[in-house]
Design a protein around this motif. Structure first.
Motif, PDB file in Angstrom:
ATOM      1  N   THR A 397       0.915  -1.327   0.097  1.00 56.43           N
ATOM      2  CA  THR A 397      -0.197  -0.042   0.074  1.00 56.43           C
ATOM      3  C   THR A 397       0.882   1.174  -0.067  1.00 56.43           C
ATOM      4  N   TYR A 401       0.939   3.924  -2.748  1.00 53.90           N
ATOM      5  CA  TYR A 401       0.846   5.626  -2.525  1.00 53.90           C
ATOM      6  C   TYR A 401       2.000   6.263  -3.249  1.00 53.90           C
ATOM      7  N   ARG A 421      -4.911   7.991   5.799  1.00 54.28           N
ATOM      8  CA  ARG A 421      -4.538   8.187   4.273  1.00 54.28           C
ATOM      9  C   ARG A 421      -4.197   6.700   3.607  1.00 54.28           C
ATOM     10  N   LEU A 425      -6.829   4.492   1.271  1.00 55.16           N
ATOM     11  CA  LEU A 425      -5.888   3.959  -0.119  1.00 55.16           C
ATOM     12  C   LEU A 425      -6.515   2.427  -0.227  1.00 55.16           C
ATOM     13  N   TYR A 426      -6.227   1.601   0.770  1.00 52.62           N
ATOM     14  CA  TYR A 426      -6.521   0.143   0.778  1.00 52.62           C
ATOM     15  C   TYR A 426      -8.121  -0.096   0.656  1.00 52.62           C
ATOM     16  N   GLY A 428     -10.320   1.762  -0.370  1.00 53.86           N
ATOM     17  CA  GLY A 428     -11.174   2.384  -1.728  1.00 53.86           C
ATOM     18  C   GLY A 428     -12.333   2.888  -1.542  1.00 53.86           C
TER      19      GLY A 428
END
Length: 491
Positions: A397, A401, A421, A425-426, A428
């Protein structure tokens, strides 16, 4: 008549012992007895099956016609000898390999006559070491080695690799560098991890490598269930070989790191309230297995991947080991010749690798032979870094990024902000559930990143920590542009 005149047995034993043996202590405080003129020493309190000093005294007193003494007299004599030895100078004790005078190194052949190999800057020879230069400690794990052959012209190296199933020439030169490192007591060497498909001969190859150093009686063993048993096995021999690993717990991984680079174990001494027993250890380690699952970053930097392939022609065990036993003196002689040649070579020490001593040895091997061991070692570490990343969703991850950052960019946030953050991102837009082991607090995230820092740095992503007046922060910088993560589908 006083007690001494009535019962002089303890004095008879003490006089006999001091006339024929030299007594000294180690830095840990253990007292050893060494027969004068012989390099092998035994702890005077040992009751081991390899023969204790007590048994040695009893047999000597009987064979020399002095008599058979009861246990009380023997105990009193040994108590006095131990007390006197604690005032003597400290001398180290060694298993299998030892540093000598004038830059020499000794290899114990495990023979009853004490003959050993002395490796010096101009060559090697067979001699009995001066007891004040080298003291050997032998255990049940100390096997006997054959007399190494002279003037082999390197034939033993070819014989060894003809019997093993190493996949590439690079793997062969890394195996040779590890064997040379095993003959240097002051150099920590990474642990070879023999891997390959089923039937590739990983266990057989591991046995062949360790028996060059430990003799034909040595063998692979299962990993102990607890750290105390592992340390006991490691301390009793020189090379420790663990077979068929399929899973590596965090505790076992940490213990292996300590074995490779060195550590000290302190435990309460038996039958005491306040005294302790110290055991220092740093040993060559060898592992075999198809796959051990997720590898922790600190262990990955201490591993040496050696891949084997399935042989095209199968041979019987009896035929294979008969040929190996016949070739072993030549193999050992060729290894000693190459060791002298490598130690005489000059090379710069790579400063970017954690196991710098072994990297320098690889550079010396390249300078002496031109084999390319150092590039092969770097390539192996790169593969292990990939294994670490593929087994760690957080690392993947973070790299995902970083792939969106511009070259030369720096981003600085608190650990809690980074956690928010990276979690977003993981997860989604689908808000996928977080996997087991995902950091739950900023502190846990920071600790995980500290473990991953060298692995991420190998991919060009620099992780650093600092603080402002307001709070601590974690900084990610991408000086050259981090590469795209290889397995985004793993998310």
């Amino acid at each position: 008549m006083d007690d001494d005149e009535k019962n002089p047995a303890r004095k008879v034993i003490a006089d006999y012992a001091q006339e024929r043996f030299r007594y000294f202590r180690t830095a840990e405080g253990t007292v050893y007895a060494q027969r004068k003129g012989h390099p092998v020493a035994r702890p005077i309190r040992s009751q081991g099956t390899t023969g204790s000093h007590r048994q040695e005294l009893m047999v000597g007193l009987f064979k020399d016609g002095i008599g058979v003494f009861n246990g009380t007299a023997m105990k009193e004599a040994l108590d006095l000898i131990e007390a006197l030895a604690l005032t003597e100078q400290v001398q180290p004790i060694h298993i299998r390999v030892a540093p000598g005078f004038d830059g020499a190194t000794w290899l114990d052949l495990g023979r009853t006559d004490g003959q050993s190999v002395r490796i010096h800057p101009t060559g090697w020879d067979i001699a009995i070491p001066d007891p004040r230069e080298v003291c050997w400690r032998r255990t049940q794990l100390t096997g006997e080695l054959p007399m190494p052959a002279k003037d082999t012209n390197g034939k033993g190296i070819d014989l060894l690799f003809r019997l093993c199933n190493f996949a590439t020439a690079e793997t062969e030169c890394l195996a040779m560098a590890w064997l040379i490192g095993c003959l240097e007591p002051s150099v920590p060497v990474p642990a070879p991890f023999l891997t390959g498909p089923q039937g590739a001969g990983k266990s057989t190859g591991g046995r062949m490598l360790i028996r060059i150093i430990e003799g034909m009686s040595s063998d692979l063993r299962r990993a102990p269930k607890d750290e105390d048993n592992l340390i006991a096995a490691v301390a009793a021999g020189w090379v420790t070989a663990l077979d068929n690993l399929s899973h590596m717990t965090p505790d076992l991984s940490d213990a292996m790191c300590c074995i490779v680079t060195g550590a000290e174990s302190v435990k309460r001494a038996l039958f005491t309230d306040g005294d302790v027993f110290r055991a220092r250890y740093r040993r060559p380690l060898l592992l075999t297995g198809i796959d051990v699952g997720v590898i922790r970053p600190d262990l990955a930097e201490r591993l040496l991947p050696l891949r084997l392939e399935r042989p095209k022609v199968r041979r019987t065990e009896a035929e294979l080991w008969a040929e190996y036993a016949e070739a072993l003196p030549i193999v050992l002689g060729s290894l000693l010749d190459l060791t002298v040649k490598v130690r005489a070579a000059t090379a710069e020490t790579p400063t970017d690798l954690r196991m710098a001593d072994f990297a320098h040895l690889c550079a010396q091997l390249d300078a002496a032979t031109g084999l390319g061991a150092l590039p092969a070692y770097r390539a192996g570490l790169d593969d292990l870094n990939d294994d670490v990343i593929e087994g760690d969703l957080l690392a993947q991850t973070v790299l995902q990024y970083a792939a969106g950052m511009q070259a030369g960019a720096q981003e600085r946030m608190t650990s809690a902000e980074w956690l928010h953050r990276l979690t977003g991102l993981y997860s989604g837009e689908d808000c996928r559930p977080l996997p087991k082991g995902w950091p739950t607090t900023g502190k846990v995230l920071s600790d995980r990143l500290k473990r991953l820092q060298p692995t991420l740095a190998a991919r060009g992503l620099i992780v650093d920590w600092g603080r402002t007046r307001e709070a601590r922060y974690i900084e990610l910088s991408d000086p050259v542009g981090a590469p795209e993560p290889q397995q985004e589908a793993a998310f």
